[in-house]
Design an enzyme around this catalytic site. Structure first.
Site, PDB file in Angstrom:
ATOM      1  N   HIS A 199     -42.338 -17.651  -5.756  1.00  0.00           N
ATOM      2  CA  HIS A 199     -43.567 -17.593  -6.575  1.00  0.00           C
ATOM      3  C   HIS A 199     -44.513 -18.540  -5.955  1.00  0.00           C
ATOM      4  O   HIS A 199     -45.794 -18.658  -6.164  1.00  0.00           O
ATOM      5  CB  HIS A 199     -43.287 -18.045  -7.849  1.00  0.00           C
ATOM      6  CG  HIS A 199     -42.510 -16.520  -8.587  1.00  0.00           C
ATOM      7  ND1 HIS A 199     -41.763 -16.310  -9.610  1.00  0.00           N
ATOM      8  CD2 HIS A 199     -42.512 -15.247  -8.073  1.00  0.00           C
ATOM      9  CE1 HIS A 199     -41.146 -15.307  -9.867  1.00  0.00           C
ATOM     10  NE2 HIS A 199     -41.862 -14.491  -9.033  1.00  0.00           N
ATOM     11  N   HIS A 246     -41.198  -4.101  -5.711  1.00  0.00           N
ATOM     12  CA  HIS A 246     -40.027  -4.104  -6.473  1.00  0.00           C
ATOM     13  C   HIS A 246     -40.400  -4.950  -7.793  1.00  0.00           C
ATOM     14  O   HIS A 246     -39.864  -6.296  -7.760  1.00  0.00           O
ATOM     15  CB  HIS A 246     -38.697  -4.600  -5.798  1.00  0.00           C
ATOM     16  CG  HIS A 246     -38.365  -3.615  -4.774  1.00  0.00           C
ATOM     17  ND1 HIS A 246     -38.951  -3.644  -3.607  1.00  0.00           N
ATOM     18  CD2 HIS A 246     -37.249  -2.931  -4.644  1.00  0.00           C
ATOM     19  CE1 HIS A 246     -38.369  -2.763  -2.667  1.00  0.00           C
ATOM     20  NE2 HIS A 246     -37.250  -2.247  -3.373  1.00  0.00           N
ATOM     21  N   SER A 285     -43.342 -11.773 -10.530  1.00  0.00           N
ATOM     22  CA  SER A 285     -44.365 -11.659  -9.619  1.00  0.00           C
ATOM     23  C   SER A 285     -45.749 -10.829 -10.000  1.00  0.00           C
ATOM     24  O   SER A 285     -46.768 -11.276  -9.738  1.00  0.00           O
ATOM     25  CB  SER A 285     -43.973 -11.169  -8.127  1.00  0.00           C
ATOM     26  OG  SER A 285     -43.219  -9.986  -8.408  1.00  0.00           O
ATOM     27  N   GLU A 321     -41.807  -0.129  -9.603  1.00  0.00           N
ATOM     28  CA  GLU A 321     -40.439  -0.182 -10.125  1.00  0.00           C
ATOM     29  C   GLU A 321     -39.726   1.047 -10.303  1.00  0.00           C
ATOM     30  O   GLU A 321     -40.230   1.969 -11.113  1.00  0.00           O
ATOM     31  CB  GLU A 321     -40.330  -1.153 -11.670  1.00  0.00           C
ATOM     32  CG  GLU A 321     -39.192  -1.405 -12.362  1.00  0.00           C
ATOM     33  CD  GLU A 321     -38.155  -2.072 -11.497  1.00  0.00           C
ATOM     34  OE1 GLU A 321     -37.027  -1.623 -11.190  1.00  0.00           O
ATOM     35  OE2 GLU A 321     -38.550  -2.850 -10.693  1.00  0.00           O
ATOM     36  N   ASP A 336     -39.906   4.529  -6.305  1.00  0.00           N
ATOM     37  CA  ASP A 336     -39.372   3.706  -5.329  1.00  0.00           C
ATOM     38  C   ASP A 336     -40.375   3.027  -4.627  1.00  0.00           C
ATOM     39  O   ASP A 336     -41.341   3.554  -4.169  1.00  0.00           O
ATOM     40  CB  ASP A 336     -38.480   4.665  -4.279  1.00  0.00           C
ATOM     41  CG  ASP A 336     -37.928   3.760  -3.247  1.00  0.00           C
ATOM     42  OD1 ASP A 336     -36.910   3.002  -3.215  1.00  0.00           O
ATOM     43  OD2 ASP A 336     -38.302   3.926  -2.092  1.00  0.00           O
ATOM     44  N   GLY A 337     -40.138   1.486  -4.596  1.00  0.00           N
ATOM     45  CA  GLY A 337     -41.184   0.856  -3.812  1.00  0.00           C
ATOM     46  C   GLY A 337     -41.319   1.127  -2.390  1.00  0.00           C
ATOM     47  O   GLY A 337     -42.551   0.972  -1.763  1.00  0.00           O
ATOM     48  N   ASP A 387     -39.565  -7.299  -2.666  1.00  0.00           N
ATOM     49  CA  ASP A 387     -38.800  -8.130  -3.010  1.00  0.00           C
ATOM     50  C   ASP A 387     -37.526  -7.705  -3.747  1.00  0.00           C
ATOM     51  O   ASP A 387     -37.266  -7.320  -5.066  1.00  0.00           O
ATOM     52  CB  ASP A 387     -39.395  -9.009  -4.328  1.00  0.00           C
ATOM     53  CG  ASP A 387     -38.346 -10.016  -4.917  1.00  0.00           C
ATOM     54  OD1 ASP A 387     -37.486 -10.109  -4.639  1.00  0.00           O
ATOM     55  OD2 ASP A 387     -38.737 -10.273  -6.459  1.00  0.00           O
TER      56      ASP A 387
END
Length: 285
Positions: free
Chosen positions: A18, A41, A99, A117, A142-143, A168
Site C-alpha cells: 500500500h 483481486h 487497495s 473480485e 475473475d481478475g 494482487d
C-alpha cells in the site's frame, strides 16, 4: 499458501504494497489528464482489525501498528499513514483500507477505477462499500480474465492513455500462481503497452523465486523494477518472511524515490535478518 486477506490485513506485506501503491498514484495524479486503475483481486476493500479473522493472527501488530508507533519521516510512508488515518476517520479506529479504498482515496474525480473480485461474498461487500462512488465499478469476476475485457481502458467515449493495473492474487496455487500472473501481465502489456503494472507476491524463500525473476525480465515492458522487503531471514519455507512488487513501466525515477522508503520500512518493521532489495530487471532505454 491460501492468502485470505481478512486474516492478514495490515500486516507487513500490506504495508509494503500500500505504500508503493499510493506512491504510484501520486505519480499518476501529478499530470492533469485522467487516468484509469484496475484492481484485479480487490477483496472486500475495507477491513476491521478488531474482527475475528484479524484478531486470530494478530499480524497487524507487526505491520501497521508498529509503523504507526515508529512513524518514519519518509514522505511515502507519511502519505500512507495519512491515508490510514483518513480511512479510520470515516469507518472507525479499527478500520484498515484495502487497495480499492486507497485507489479511491488517492485518485481524482476525473479518474476511473475498476475493482474485480471473484469470491461472491467478498464481491458483494465490495459492491456495498463503493455503491455511492460513481468512479468505482465493481466486477464480480475473475481478475485475470478482466485484463482481456477491460484493457485498453475506456469509459464511454473516453479512452485512457495512462493508468495502473494492480495484480494482487491470493497465491492459492503457490508457485504456480506466478505462471498465471506472468501470462496475465503479458496479455495486459499487449493490450495496454503504456500502462503501469504492479504484481504483488509473497516471499517465503527468496531462492525459490529465481525462475519468476528471470521470466519477469523477459516481459515486453519498457522497464521492470523489483522492490522486496524481508522482515526476517528467509530461512523457513513455512511462513511468509517478506513480500515484493514487480513494477512494469514504473514512473521516472521511481527507484530513487523508493530506495529510502524501503530502507525505512526495513528499519521500522524488520526483525534480525531483515533486508530490502530494489533491483532493475530492465531499465528504460
Amino acid at each position: 499458501m491460501n492468502y485470505r486477506h481478512a486474516f492478514h490485513a495490515g500486516n507487513h506485506a500490506d504495508v509494503l504494497k500500500h505504500v508503493v501503491l499510493l506512491a504510484l498514484c501520486e505519480a499518476l495524479t501529478a499530470k492533469p489528464s485522467p487516468c484509469f486503475a484496475l484492481d484485479t483481486h480487490a477483496g472486500r476493500g475495507l477491513y476491521k482489525l478488531d474482527g475475528e479473522a484479524a484478531q486470530a493472527t494478530g499480524e497487524a501488530q507487526d505491520g501497521i501498528a508498529r509503523l504507526q508507533a515508529e512513524a518514519p519521516r519518509d514522505p511515502a510512508i507519511q502519505r500512507y499513514l495519512a491515508a490510514v488515518r483518513a480511512c479510520r476517520s470515516q469507518h472507525g479506529g479499527a478500520a484498515y483500507p484495502g487497495s480499492p479504498w486507497l485507489l479511491g482515496h488517492a485518485l481524482r474525480e476525473t479518474d476511473r477505477i475498476a475493482a474485480c473480485e471473484l469470491h461472491p461474498e467478498e464481491a458483494a461487500v465490495l459492491k456495498q462499500h463503493f455503491a455511492a462512488d460513481p468512479r468505482i465499478a465493481v466486477h464480480a469476476r475473475d481478475g485475470y480474465a478482466a485484463l482481456k475485457a477491460l484493457l485498453p481502458p475506456k469509459h464511454g467515449a473516453q479512452k485512457f492513455a495512462r493508468g495502473l493495473v494492480l495484480i494482487d492474487p491470493p497465491f492459492e496455487a503457490q508457485l504456480a500462481e506466478f505462471d498465471l500472473a506472468l501470462a496475465a501481465l503479458k496479455e495486459g502489456l499487449a493490450r495496454w503497452p503504456q500502462g503501469m503494472f504492479a504484481l504483488w507476491y509473497p516471499i517465503k524463500q527468496g531462492r525459490a523465486l529465481h525462475p519468476f525473476r528471470r521470466a519477469a525480465a523477459k516481459l515486453p515492458a519498457k522497464s521492470a523494477l523489483l522492490l522486496e522487503l524481508l522482515v526476517r531471514a528467509d530461512d523457513s519455507p513455512l511462513r511468509m518472511n517478506g513480500s515484493g512488487l514487480l513494477i512494469l513501466n514504473p514512473p521516472w525515477q521511481f527507484d530513487v524515490a523508493m530506495r529510502p522508503t524501503l530502507d525505512a520500512l526495513r528499519r521500522a518493521l524488520g526483525e534480525p535478518g531483515a533486508s530490502a532489495r530494489l533491483e532493475w530487471l530492465r531499465e528504460a532505454a
